[in-house]
Motif scaffolding. Sequence first.
Motif, PDB file in Angstrom:
ATOM      1  N   TRP A 171       0.166   0.534   8.567  1.00 22.50           N
ATOM      2  CA  TRP A 171       1.518   0.733   8.065  1.00 22.50           C
ATOM      3  C   TRP A 171       2.370  -0.465   8.457  1.00 22.50           C
ATOM      4  O   TRP A 171       2.499  -0.781   9.627  1.00 22.50           O
ATOM      5  CB  TRP A 171       2.126   2.009   8.640  1.00 22.50           C
ATOM      6  CG  TRP A 171       1.485   3.249   8.103  1.00 22.50           C
ATOM      7  CD1 TRP A 171       0.500   3.979   8.702  1.00 22.50           C
ATOM      8  CD2 TRP A 171       1.757   3.876   6.860  1.00 22.50           C
ATOM      9  NE1 TRP A 171       0.161   5.038   7.901  1.00 22.50           N
ATOM     10  CE2 TRP A 171       0.914   5.006   6.754  1.00 22.50           C
ATOM     11  CE3 TRP A 171       2.638   3.601   5.809  1.00 22.50           C
ATOM     12  CZ2 TRP A 171       0.931   5.859   5.662  1.00 22.50           C
ATOM     13  CZ3 TRP A 171       2.648   4.459   4.729  1.00 22.50           C
ATOM     14  CH2 TRP A 171       1.813   5.557   4.652  1.00 22.50           C
TER      15      TRP A 171
ATOM     16  N   SER B  67       8.365  13.606  13.102  1.00 20.85           N
ATOM     17  CA  SER B  67       7.268  13.405  12.151  1.00 20.85           C
ATOM     18  C   SER B  67       7.431  14.252  10.891  1.00 20.85           C
ATOM     19  O   SER B  67       7.031  13.837   9.810  1.00 20.85           O
ATOM     20  CB  SER B  67       5.919  13.672  12.813  1.00 20.85           C
ATOM     21  OG  SER B  67       5.895  14.954  13.374  1.00 20.85           O
TER      22      SER B  67
ATOM     23  N   SER C 136      -1.082   3.745  14.534  1.00 15.49           N
ATOM     24  CA  SER C 136      -1.788   4.394  13.427  1.00 15.49           C
ATOM     25  C   SER C 136      -0.906   5.145  12.435  1.00 15.49           C
ATOM     26  O   SER C 136      -1.366   5.484  11.350  1.00 15.49           O
ATOM     27  CB  SER C 136      -2.846   5.349  13.985  1.00 15.49           C
ATOM     28  OG  SER C 136      -2.227   6.338  14.785  1.00 15.49           O
ATOM     29  N   THR C 137       0.346   5.422  12.800  1.00 14.78           N
ATOM     30  CA  THR C 137       1.223   6.175  11.896  1.00 14.78           C
ATOM     31  C   THR C 137       2.534   5.408  11.698  1.00 14.78           C
ATOM     32  O   THR C 137       2.878   4.548  12.518  1.00 14.78           O
ATOM     33  CB  THR C 137       1.555   7.565  12.482  1.00 14.78           C
ATOM     34  OG1 THR C 137       2.367   7.394  13.655  1.00 14.78           O
ATOM     35  CG2 THR C 137       0.297   8.358  12.821  1.00 14.78           C
TER      36      THR C 137
ATOM     37  N   LYS D  55       1.363   0.927   3.424  1.00 16.68           N
ATOM     38  CA  LYS D  55       0.036   0.715   3.976  1.00 16.68           C
ATOM     39  C   LYS D  55      -0.556  -0.545   3.359  1.00 16.68           C
ATOM     40  O   LYS D  55      -0.544  -0.725   2.142  1.00 16.68           O
ATOM     41  CB  LYS D  55      -0.869   1.908   3.656  1.00 16.68           C
ATOM     42  CG  LYS D  55      -1.601   2.449   4.831  1.00 16.68           C
ATOM     43  CD  LYS D  55      -2.465   3.634   4.462  1.00 16.68           C
ATOM     44  CE  LYS D  55      -2.469   4.592   5.612  1.00 16.68           C
ATOM     45  NZ  LYS D  55      -3.416   5.675   5.419  1.00 16.68           N
TER      46      LYS D  55
ATOM     47  N   TYR E  28       6.577  10.744   2.717  1.00 18.19           N
ATOM     48  CA  TYR E  28       5.484   9.921   2.215  1.00 18.19           C
ATOM     49  C   TYR E  28       5.651   9.796   0.711  1.00 18.19           C
ATOM     50  O   TYR E  28       5.808  10.793   0.003  1.00 18.19           O
ATOM     51  CB  TYR E  28       4.139  10.542   2.593  1.00 18.19           C
ATOM     52  CG  TYR E  28       3.894  10.450   4.086  1.00 18.19           C
ATOM     53  CD1 TYR E  28       3.349   9.295   4.646  1.00 18.19           C
ATOM     54  CD2 TYR E  28       4.241  11.499   4.929  1.00 18.19           C
ATOM     55  CE1 TYR E  28       3.150   9.193   6.022  1.00 18.19           C
ATOM     56  CE2 TYR E  28       4.040  11.408   6.301  1.00 18.19           C
ATOM     57  CZ  TYR E  28       3.494  10.253   6.836  1.00 18.19           C
ATOM     58  OH  TYR E  28       3.304  10.153   8.194  1.00 18.19           O
TER      59      TYR E  28
END
Length: 194
Positions: free
Chosen positions: A181, A135, A56-57, A175, A140
């Motif tokens: 991703w 993280s 998911s990331t 994305k 981003y």
Amino acid sequence: MTKKRGGVVLLILIAVLIVGAFAFVAYRTPETAEEATEVTEKDELMSKNIAVNYPSTPREVMKLYNRYMLCLYGVEGSELKDEEVRALGRKMREMYDEELLSANPEESHLLSLSQEIAAFRADDKVMIQANICDSNEVDYIDVEGASGALLEASYFVKKGSKEFTRTYQQFLLRKDDSGNWKILGFVKVGRGEI
């Protein structure tokens, strides 16, 4: 009274032996073939349904990608057959962005991967560790109107018995329309002798 005590002790010993024998048999049953078979990292990665359980990331994508890298270039990779290398390479491609996939047709990419791994082994190299940045170090960004992420991975490689290097690569993920991703590209950003 002594005879009675001796009889009780004898009964207790017999009971202990019976319980002990039962426990021994119960816990020493032979394993089934399924239980005896250990699932290796290679087997787990080859059977992984990435599309159903897509990370998911960006970091989770890279963690999974690095598991494939370690399997291919690590100690276990020296025992891989060519078809297994190709199967693992196909799995890695599931994490690539459509743009990267179209720039690297499957057959030429898998052939190049096999040749690169063979050269890596011929040079007596083995990847012993793969790391991804924290993280809070993921940047981003906007990539042509879509969500993007820049993050760094490092690969610790041993050559022979004494030479160690750490290579750093920066990855760009984007994305896709499904919200997954995908790896759009990567570039080596540094290398250091250790």
